[in-house]
Design an enzyme around this catalytic site. Sequence first.
Site, PDB file in Angstrom:
ATOM      1  N   ASN A  13      -0.124   8.267   8.668  1.00  0.00           N
ATOM      2  CA  ASN A  13      -1.243   7.340   8.838  1.00  0.00           C
ATOM      3  C   ASN A  13      -0.645   5.933   8.818  1.00  0.00           C
ATOM      4  O   ASN A  13      -0.295   5.421   7.758  1.00  0.00           O
ATOM      5  CB  ASN A  13      -2.248   7.512   7.687  1.00  0.00           C
ATOM      6  CG  ASN A  13      -3.344   6.469   7.714  1.00  0.00           C
ATOM      7  OD1 ASN A  13      -3.501   5.748   8.702  1.00  0.00           O
ATOM      8  ND2 ASN A  13      -4.097   6.382   6.631  1.00  0.00           N
ATOM      9  N   TRP A  14      -0.540   5.370   9.995  1.00  0.00           N
ATOM     10  CA  TRP A  14       0.124   4.062  10.086  1.00  0.00           C
ATOM     11  C   TRP A  14      -0.764   2.899   9.635  1.00  0.00           C
ATOM     12  O   TRP A  14      -0.292   1.784   9.500  1.00  0.00           O
ATOM     13  CB  TRP A  14       0.601   3.829  11.519  1.00  0.00           C
ATOM     14  CG  TRP A  14       1.922   4.491  11.799  1.00  0.00           C
ATOM     15  CD1 TRP A  14       2.592   5.352  10.978  1.00  0.00           C
ATOM     16  CD2 TRP A  14       2.732   4.329  12.968  1.00  0.00           C
ATOM     17  NE1 TRP A  14       3.775   5.732  11.574  1.00  0.00           N
ATOM     18  CE2 TRP A  14       3.884   5.130  12.784  1.00  0.00           C
ATOM     19  CE3 TRP A  14       2.589   3.603  14.153  1.00  0.00           C
ATOM     20  CZ2 TRP A  14       4.898   5.205  13.744  1.00  0.00           C
ATOM     21  CZ3 TRP A  14       3.592   3.677  15.106  1.00  0.00           C
ATOM     22  CH2 TRP A  14       4.736   4.470  14.900  1.00  0.00           C
ATOM     23  N   LYS A  15      -2.050   3.156   9.485  1.00  0.00           N
ATOM     24  CA  LYS A  15      -2.988   2.084   9.109  1.00  0.00           C
ATOM     25  C   LYS A  15      -2.816   0.910  10.081  1.00  0.00           C
ATOM     26  O   LYS A  15      -2.587   1.144  11.263  1.00  0.00           O
ATOM     27  CB  LYS A  15      -2.760   1.683   7.650  1.00  0.00           C
ATOM     28  CG  LYS A  15      -2.726   2.910   6.729  1.00  0.00           C
ATOM     29  CD  LYS A  15      -2.718   2.591   5.277  1.00  0.00           C
ATOM     30  CE  LYS A  15      -2.698   3.894   4.484  1.00  0.00           C
ATOM     31  NZ  LYS A  15      -2.852   3.702   3.066  1.00  0.00           N
ATOM     32  N   GLU A 101     -10.000   3.779   2.609  1.00  0.00           N
ATOM     33  CA  GLU A 101     -10.005   2.354   2.977  1.00  0.00           C
ATOM     34  C   GLU A 101     -11.186   2.038   3.888  1.00  0.00           C
ATOM     35  O   GLU A 101     -11.717   0.926   3.871  1.00  0.00           O
ATOM     36  CB  GLU A 101      -8.656   1.989   3.630  1.00  0.00           C
ATOM     37  CG  GLU A 101      -7.541   1.933   2.582  1.00  0.00           C
ATOM     38  CD  GLU A 101      -6.146   2.184   3.119  1.00  0.00           C
ATOM     39  OE1 GLU A 101      -5.941   2.131   4.347  1.00  0.00           O
ATOM     40  OE2 GLU A 101      -5.251   2.431   2.285  1.00  0.00           O
ATOM     41  N   GLU A 170      -6.936  12.829  -0.987  1.00  0.00           N
ATOM     42  CA  GLU A 170      -6.218  11.593  -1.270  1.00  0.00           C
ATOM     43  C   GLU A 170      -6.860  10.865  -2.454  1.00  0.00           C
ATOM     44  O   GLU A 170      -7.840  10.129  -2.273  1.00  0.00           O
ATOM     45  CB  GLU A 170      -6.254  10.670  -0.047  1.00  0.00           C
ATOM     46  CG  GLU A 170      -5.588  11.246   1.180  1.00  0.00           C
ATOM     47  CD  GLU A 170      -5.093  10.152   2.101  1.00  0.00           C
ATOM     48  OE1 GLU A 170      -3.905  10.170   2.434  1.00  0.00           O
ATOM     49  OE2 GLU A 170      -5.876   9.256   2.465  1.00  0.00           O
ATOM     50  N   SER A 216       0.930   8.149  -1.754  1.00  0.00           N
ATOM     51  CA  SER A 216       2.319   7.884  -2.166  1.00  0.00           C
ATOM     52  C   SER A 216       3.224   9.108  -2.004  1.00  0.00           C
ATOM     53  O   SER A 216       4.177   9.271  -2.755  1.00  0.00           O
ATOM     54  CB  SER A 216       2.379   7.341  -3.594  1.00  0.00           C
ATOM     55  OG  SER A 216       1.682   6.099  -3.674  1.00  0.00           O
ATOM     56  N   GLY A 237       1.207   7.559   4.357  1.00  0.00           N
ATOM     57  CA  GLY A 237       1.061   6.178   4.791  1.00  0.00           C
ATOM     58  C   GLY A 237       2.419   5.500   4.873  1.00  0.00           C
ATOM     59  O   GLY A 237       3.167   5.677   5.835  1.00  0.00           O
ATOM     60  N   GLY A 238       2.755   4.769   3.827  1.00  0.00           N
ATOM     61  CA  GLY A 238       3.972   3.948   3.804  1.00  0.00           C
ATOM     62  C   GLY A 238       5.226   4.644   4.307  1.00  0.00           C
ATOM     63  O   GLY A 238       5.953   4.098   5.154  1.00  0.00           O
TER      64      GLY A 238
HETATM   65  P1  PGA Z   1       0.343   6.037   1.161  1.00  0.00           P
HETATM   66  O1  PGA Z   1      -1.007   6.181   2.035  1.00  0.00           O
HETATM   67  O2  PGA Z   1       1.221   7.210   1.525  1.00  0.00           O
HETATM   68  O3  PGA Z   1       0.936   4.733   1.592  1.00  0.00           O
HETATM   69  O4  PGA Z   1      -0.053   6.076  -0.272  1.00  0.00           O
HETATM   70  C1  PGA Z   1      -1.596   7.422   2.244  1.00  0.00           C
HETATM   71  C2  PGA Z   1      -2.899   7.239   3.000  1.00  0.00           C
HETATM   72  O5  PGA Z   1      -3.634   6.289   2.718  1.00  0.00           O
HETATM   73  O6  PGA Z   1      -3.233   8.051   3.892  1.00  0.00           O
END
Ligand code: PGA
Length: 258
Positions: A13-15, A101, A170, A216, A237-238
Amino acid sequence: MNRKYRKTLIAGNWKMNKTATETKEFMTKLKAIMPKGRWCDIALCVPAVSIGTAVRAVRETRIGIGAQNCNANPSGAYTGEISTDMLVDAGCKYVILGHSERRAMGETDGEINAKVHAALNAGLIPIVCVGESLEHRENGITEEWVSMQVKLALKDVDAEKIRKVVIAYEPIWAIGTGRTATPEQAEAVCEHIRAVVRKLYTSKHARAMTILYGGSMNEKNAYELLAQPDIDGGLIGGASLVAEKFVQIIEASNQPIA
Ligand code: PGA
């Protein structure tokens, strides 16, 4: 994981990260270091303006491209919005729905349910996100909260279509914080989600559903999380923004299973 009954999915998930130019560079790098085995499905959910670039870049690979949201209406006066047909036409296979989010921006359970229906009708695989806040967890209502989110997101989704749905657990307190749920905490909620699906549908449907953990997840903790019987992959994400880390997580999903 349980590869006998269900698919493993490693999804990024690149956001709101990476321009289309950076997306192209990332895909070139990823393709060069991608593991050769085909033990899991791989998805990258990129910003809407980069979908076309991403789809072109991964042509003839096993990487599926996804969006991070959609509008539930087929077309019309919804300035700034994108329909499921547009996503399909652009080459998307997946769409993330109900990310915390977006819920924090005001997205409701009813809207998420409408988007789930729209995505399934268009032939997209919805990755439906659920998860509790720290306050919910501390008050001991994690399971109730997550059950409610799952039930509302899947309202009126028929048994035939449920096979296409992926759920991502999540916990909000673990997203982007570096504070991962322990494998035991993550497993307990994923197992609970499967029990909710079993009650809503059948044990066969529950057994076949791919349930992800997100929050995370990284190249260091992925192996242990993915070793849990009810965690069938990750929504990352990250760590999905760095090709080497993403590849290490894919590799962590290639492990012996109980
Ligand atoms: P994160 O994000 O791995 O940076 O915690 C996960 C997500 O929001 O899908």
